[in-house]
Scaffold this motif. Sequence first.
Motif, short mmCIF file in Angstrom:
data_model
loop_
_atom_site.label_atom_id
_atom_site.label_comp_id
_atom_site.label_asym_id
_atom_site.label_seq_id
_atom_site.Cartn_x
_atom_site.Cartn_y
_atom_site.Cartn_z
N TYR A 154 0.81 -1.22 0.00
CA TYR A 154 0.00 0.00 0.00
C TYR A 154 0.85 1.27 0.00
N GLN A 155 2.13 1.10 -0.14
CA GLN A 155 2.99 2.27 -0.16
C GLN A 155 3.15 2.78 -1.59
N GLU A 156 3.56 4.02 -1.68
CA GLU A 156 3.80 4.62 -3.00
C GLU A 156 5.19 5.25 -2.96
N PRO A 157 6.24 4.47 -3.25
CA PRO A 157 7.57 5.03 -3.09
C PRO A 157 7.93 6.01 -4.21
N ARG A 158 7.89 7.27 -3.89
CA ARG A 158 8.29 8.28 -4.86
C ARG A 158 9.57 8.94 -4.39
N THR B 277 11.18 17.80 1.92
CA THR B 277 10.72 18.73 0.89
C THR B 277 11.74 18.78 -0.24
N PHE B 278 13.00 18.98 0.12
CA PHE B 278 14.06 19.06 -0.90
C PHE B 278 14.14 17.76 -1.70
N SER B 279 13.94 16.64 -1.03
CA SER B 279 14.02 15.35 -1.70
C SER B 279 12.94 15.17 -2.75
N ASN B 280 11.82 15.86 -2.55
CA ASN B 280 10.72 15.80 -3.51
C ASN B 280 11.01 16.57 -4.79
N LYS C 62 3.63 11.28 1.43
CA LYS C 62 4.27 11.69 2.69
C LYS C 62 4.94 10.46 3.30
N ILE C 63 6.12 10.70 3.84
CA ILE C 63 6.82 9.60 4.52
C ILE C 63 6.49 9.66 6.01
#
Lengths: 569, 163
Positions: free
Chosen positions: A137-141, A350-353, A377-378
């Motif tokens: 169920y995770q969405e690793p972005r 935020t920067f990682s996004n 969101k992590i």
Amino acid sequence: MVVKSMNKLRKDFLTHLKEEIIAENIERLKDKKFKIVVHMGTCGIASGADEIKKIVDREAKRLNSKEIEIATSGCVGFCSREPMFTVEATGKEPVIYHSLNKDKVKKIFDNHIIKGQIVSELEPILKDSKLSYFYKYQEPRVLHNKGKINPLEIKDYIREDGYRGFLKALEMNDPYEIIKIIIESGIRGRGGAGFPTGKKWEFCYNAISKSGLKYVICNGDEGDPGAFMDRNLLESDPHSVLEGILIAGLAIGSSKGYVYVRAEYPLAIKTLENAINQAKKLGLIGKDILGSGLNFDIEIYQGAGAFVCGEETALLCSIEGKRGMPRPKPPFPANEGLYKEPTLINNVETFSNIPQIILNGAEWFNSVGTDTSKGTKIFALTGAVNNVGLVEVPMGITLRDIVYKIGGGIRGDKKFKAIQMGGPSGGCIPEKYLDTPVDYEKIKDTGAIMGSGGMIVLDEDVCMVDIARFFMDFIQEESCGQCTPCRVGTRRMLEILERITQGKGEEGDIEKLEELGKMIKETSLCGLGKTAPNPVLSTIKYFREDYEEHIETKLSCRRLHRKEKVKKV
Amino acid sequence: MRVIDLPKYDLKKEEIQKVDKAINKSKNKRGALIPVLQEIQRKIGFLPIEAQKKVASGLNIPEKDVYGVVTFYSFFTMIPRGKINIRVCLGTACYVKGGKRIIDRIGRELGINPGETTPDRMYSLQANRCLGACGIAPIIVINDKVCQKVDPAKVMDIIYSYK
């Protein structure tokens, strides 16, 4: 800063490098049948991943096989099952083995590596296996590189299209275009408050600096107890953070960035240092980056242990070498920040996004999420759940899904009591609000906050007054002391809570706590004070009976708890 | 802890050199105070008043400001740490899994409070803020080694194994 010499921009640099890296990998791996990736973050190492790596090396040597490639990576997020490794066989689904020890490694080598049979008795994580629900169920972005790259190798990051977002931003040749994409994406600050990131960038872009200097600061002072998203990002994918900072620097016209990391994270600091050095060597940080004329330098600033330094104005004081004392806003750091120059401060996540937003576009980013909260969101999911770890979920997923589907329910068949979000600034959410979606506004309505991502699940054994006392003790210790309501008020609240948990509570204590809490919220200067009473107020709101029982029975936590156990028997 | 409560400590010759070296390295940098203090503490283990005075004159900062920074941040200490430095994480996840019982136990066994060092300078004990290893809570850190899922009943065995 408009990039001066576009014609000299070495556009193909990354493409060539990536091709070289891939060719090199193919050459190296051409005779290999298996790749074993040992996952080594702080938790992994503490659980013995170092030792497991040695055993794997030894076993591979024993087989004297040239068909095995051994690699390491950062954390894969499943903390409670460390140490782990992944076995990748050519043309087959990767198999993750968890909770490893010497015997298990031997067994895996004897069966999986030699005979090609998956050792199912060790319950590896495969598609549709019981533990795979943790990932399903995770969405690793933001975490898309987890387990794939060695955080100490910039080449691995570039292989996965690293620094492509930055190159794309350079090619736009118009800083405001970058900011427009960030605004359009709808991303909001991941540090807790949820301020629109694009707006912040725009303020800094428009701010005028007398000396021509502007600063970018990455806030890695992850102080909320129970939160470790930023530590993991810095340890497992440091270049994604650096790339985000570079893009921000380009957008607002800055030439100097700082990453403020708490001193409690030695491995993160080491990994980041290495990453900065590697990026400098390749000319991705420094002077005339990729021939574009852009100069940008990034420096690490190590914190010295003060929770309040996560507040942006206090953080600025700390970098200037002073006590971390928040100051009134306005002026906002965007106009008057570090050394009174315009300063952009964003959180690590935020920067990682950012690189991915630039690379894939605003629409890709906001294709998941709710009306007001976009993207993923992590969370650091810990406490009384079966599956503890770092999870990245699309905004809008319900808390119930996180606890029961990803977290695998409450450990030991106990009853769920509450979920604590937002650390000392947040609150506890009871069972009746478990269907609340992950959304800045909806979470706030419950009395908690989204926060930076700490999510601690509490079971029926936990006394909520004690939890409130725990947070008040923390805040009382960490208050910088300049405002009386926060300095004295939190101490008074703590004293009352200590009395109640010791069985010496009195009639009227609850009302006194509410009154003090309201007063501190209204009269404190910074975010720390303004949110300090939240854990107490939210537990009174939802678990008033815990407080009343203490006061009526005049029993301490331990005794009350023991009594309940006896009752159950 | 007030200044007058601190045991008097005279810097040794090589310690003076280390302090001077740290000061000279960052002398002309903006915001140098905290990195300089961090380096000195890394090298000599703590920040005695004498060293703070040298930092103040070396960086041209009032002594009160140096002292103010040292006492503000929890990582700085004016008390020498023990040979075996024990940090107990008291973050939320560790707390609900028994972190408090662990630190109480250690304190009782060693006869010191958090923040103190045993008279023989063998052990020192600190309550630590969240170390972000919540997945393997409760944890303690001995020198730089993280010990995971610590059982309060067995914690002393772990500590004594470090002798």
